[in-house]
Design an enzyme around this catalytic site. Structure first.
Site, PDB file in Angstrom:
ATOM      1  N   LEU A 391       0.636  -1.014  -0.142  1.00  0.00           N
ATOM      2  CA  LEU A 391       0.059   0.247  -0.090  1.00  0.00           C
ATOM      3  C   LEU A 391       0.842   1.322  -0.045  1.00  0.00           C
ATOM      4  CD1 LEU A 391      -2.724  -1.003   2.541  1.00  0.00           C
ATOM      5  CD2 LEU A 391      -2.949  -0.780   0.187  1.00  0.00           C
ATOM      6  N   ASP A 510       5.364  13.969  13.330  1.00  0.00           N
ATOM      7  CA  ASP A 510       5.510  13.677  11.852  1.00  0.00           C
ATOM      8  C   ASP A 510       4.345  14.155  10.962  1.00  0.00           C
ATOM      9  OD1 ASP A 510       6.962  13.256   9.582  1.00  0.00           O
ATOM     10  OD2 ASP A 510       6.837  11.007   9.619  1.00  0.00           O
TER      11      ASP A 510
END
Length: 714
Positions: A391, A510
């Site tokens: 993915l 992040d």
């Protein structure tokens, strides 16, 4: 001599008719429901209307003359094509076998009979034209017919026959005809053309094939290039392989009885043993006697008393060897099991199992929400981590799509490397995600510690990342202004929860558009907590090695190595500008001064040229005041000083306020449209007077209209 087969092998399914008009009908063909394979092409219709039963192939209406299971063929009646022949039709329609499991076999030969004529056989099968033919010559003075023959094109499933004049031989009154026929039959009838001319049909051979899309032989599923053996006393071998020249270019299945067996290999236990001792040449020379066995036979000398002793000694030795073999196998299994246990313990420790146990014992991890998967379960779910299941890939590892045994679709994250730092991040992600329960944060389902690299199992989020919708070509679905605003509010709400509403503050560290996923309803889901950190309530910052993504990284954190909640605010501000402009955080396509999106955005705000960089879809759908409000909020999030930035809770509240303002504006617009329509309808109509006199009619209409407004699309 008795029958060399111990029992007559069956040719059809039990309780099914196996004969029609003296012609045997072997399975997978059959007469009646449940008697043929699960493909209607193999159904045989036994016609008794003339008093002489005749079998016909279902859906093609071809009369069947013979079916061979061993060779995979069947013979049918095929018409002869005549031209200029008395008492004969001008042309005959041959069977079109395209899209069926049948094709014309290479065992046939094309033959033309005539005087000075060229006969052609043409096919448009498989999307291109193939042809073959021959020409016959004759003596023009005698006008005597001659014959010619041509080989059959390969993979022929339909054809047309045509005639052309050849040279100066043909006369207008000559009779000529052509046909496709079985080579063996033609060899027996080639000299008697006058008899063939009187016929309307000749036998032709068709080849048939079983394909996996419609086949369930022995109740099994077959993979390409895979040989299987049926169960039971019979021995049938089936070969499954890809046949690009066959119908549908599908996987083809061919079965046959093994050596020493005879019967129908397409029936379960349809192959029976042959008694070779009763076959000619199967006897043994004296003093040896023939003894039959499954699939073969042996020649043995009659046993004497001394031989019996030798046999007992041999049996004893064999049993001793067998016991030694079993003991060795058991010892091997025990040693292998112990090695596996030690290896799992080693991997458990290597993948941070002790660290996770420490976290579990401290009570920081919600054990009930975490499942420990075994390696075999996840290998099966991801098809052994097939590259086609990937993915996405990032700094922390590779994510694969998988399906568990209960049918649930999951995302399995596999770390790239295994060292102390990566293991700590892996365990850290488990600890953090186990504490999070928010609709806009990706849910952790469990982990696996038995593999060479650690594995995490998440819920599967199907619609990809907002980065893909903003920066990659996607004509099927475009993010509207309303959706961008909702996504921003959902992400802000999730970060606000992490910073202030969780058990203790969690810094993501992040935040970027590739870490914001969209579910099936295009709701935002914050993902990838590999670099996240939790802090105690009295802590204001974390001093760490700088982690993050260039373009999203807080410059204050970069300089001081002190990460605060305002560092997440800065990264979110970059995402907010991405949603406004549709621009990448860093782009070489922009000028050197504006390659960084933050600099580009701040400069445009200072120069009052914001709408020069705002995405065209946002400008078209958004209201100027709302766009300016979001841009102003983004600019506050991007302040160089963290103290001057708002907290995520304040950011979330402002975005919710802007979102409600947009919804209210659209609702008011819809109400004005409805009010306008109502005035137009009720302005000069006769029922105005009735409404005033009763005081209820018009009010009911207005009330109903207003009540329906919330159901309108905003």
């Amino acid at each position: 001599m008795s029958n060399p087969v111990l029992a007559q092998p069956p040719i059809s399914k039990p309780n099914c008719q196996s004969n029609c008009g003296g012609i045997e009908i072997p399975y997978p063909f059959g007469i009646g429901t449940g008697c043929y394979i699960n493909d209607d092409w193999f159904r045989i219709m036994c016609d008794n209307s003339t008093g002489n039963p005749k079998p016909f192939l279902n859906r093609t209406n071809l009369e069947v003359l013979e079916i061979s299971v061993e060779e995979g063929t069947l013979k049918v009646r095929n018409p002869i094509t005549f031209s200029n022949c008395s008492n004969k039709p001008i042309s005959s329609q041959t069977a079109n076998l395209e899209g069926t499991p049948f094709a014309y076999s290479q065992k046939n030969i094309f033959t033309a009979v005539g005087c000075g004529v060229m006969a052609m056989i043409t096919s448009n099968s498989s999307g291109y034209t193939i042809s073959s033919g021959c020409s016959s010559q004759c003596n023009i003075s005698t006008n005597r017919s001659d014959t010619c023959q041509a080989a059959l094109p390969s993979s022929l499933s339909a054809f047309n026959t045509s005639f052309q004049d050849y040279g100066n031989y043909r006369t207008q009154s000559s009779c000529h005809y052509a046909f496709l026929a079985d080579r063996d039959w033609f060899g027996n009838n080639s000299t008697n053309f006058s008899a063939i001319r009187e016929m309307d049909y000749v036998p032709v051979v068709l080849q048939w094939s079983l394909f996996h899309s419609t086949t369930d032989v022995f109740g099994s599923y077959f993979r390409p290039n895979f040989t299987i053996r049926s169960s039971g006393p019979g021995r049938a071998y089936c070969l499954s392989y890809n046949d690009s020249s066959s119908i549908n270019e599908s996987s083809r299945l061919d079965c046959s009885c093994a050596g020493g067996y005879k019967g129908n290999p397409y029936l379960l236990d349809g192959c029976l043993d042959i008694n070779e001792c009763e076959l000619p040449g199967g006897d043994c020379f004296e003093p040896f006697i023939c003894v039959n066995s499954n699939g073969g036979y042996g020649c043995y000398q009659p046993k004497s008393n001394s031989q019996v002793k030798v046999i007992f000694i041999g049996i004893g030795s064999g049993l001793g060897f067998l016991f030694l073999l079993i003991a060795s196998w058991w010892l091997y299994k025990v040693i292998k099991k112990r090695k596996a246990i030690k290896q799992k313990a080693k991997l458990f420790k290597q993948n941070g199992g002790l660290l996770l146990e420490q976290q579990l014992s401290s009570g920081e991890v919600n054990v009930e929400k975490i499942k420990l998967f075994n390696s075999k379960e996840l290998e099966t779910a991801t098809d052994h981590f097939n590259v086609d299941r990937i993915l996405g890939q990032g700094g922390q590892g590779t994510v694969y799509k998988g399906m568990l045994t209960d049918g649930r679709i999951v995302a399995v994250k596999k770390s790239k490397v295994v060292d102390g730092g990566e293991v700590a991040q892996f365990i850290n992600e488990i600890v953090i995600l186990s504490q999070i329960n928010h609709r806009n944060v990706v849910k952790l389902m469990g982990c696996c510690l038995e593999t060479e690299v650690p594995l995490l199992v998440y819920e599967f989020i199907p619609k990809g990342t907002i980065y893909q919708y903003l920066h990659q070509q996607n004509e099927e679905f475009l993010l509207t202004w309303k959706m961008r605003l909702r996504i921003a509010a959902e992400v802000a709400g999730a970060l606000s929860y992490l910073h202030s509403a969780a058990g203790f503050p969690i810094y993501h560290r992040d935040i970027k558009s590739t870490n914001i996923l969209l579910d099936e309803k295009y709701r935002a889901k914050v993902a990838d907590f590999g670099t996240s950190r939790s802090v105690s309530i009295d802590q204001t910052h974390l001093t760490t090695i700088v982690h993050g993504t260039f373009g999203y990284l807080d410059p204050e954190y970069f300089q001081s190595s002190q990460f605060t909640d305002k560092s997440d605010v800065y990264s979110f501000g970059v995402v907010l500008v991405e949603l406004l402009t549709g621009e990448k955080p860093v782009s070489l396509a922009r000028s050197s001064e504006a390659r960084g999106l933050v600099t580009y955005f701040n400069f445009s705000m200072e120069e009052n040229r914001l709408f020069d960089i705002v995405d065209a879809r946002v400008k078209e759908e958004g209201v100027t005041e709302d766009i300016l409000a979001v841009a102003t909020l983004a600019k506050r999030c991007l302040e160089l000083s963290g103290k001057r930035r708002p907290g995520m809770k304040e950011v979330a509240m402002e975005l919710e306020g802007i979102q409600k303002s947009v919804q209210a504006s659209k609702l008011q617009h819809k109400q004005e449209e409805v009010e306008y329509v109502r005035n137009e309808v009720t302005g000069d109509c006769p029922w105005d007077v009735a409404s005033e006199s009763t005081g209820s009619g018009l009010e009911g209409v207005i009330s109903s209209s207003k009540d329906s407004l919330p159901l309108l699309s905003l």
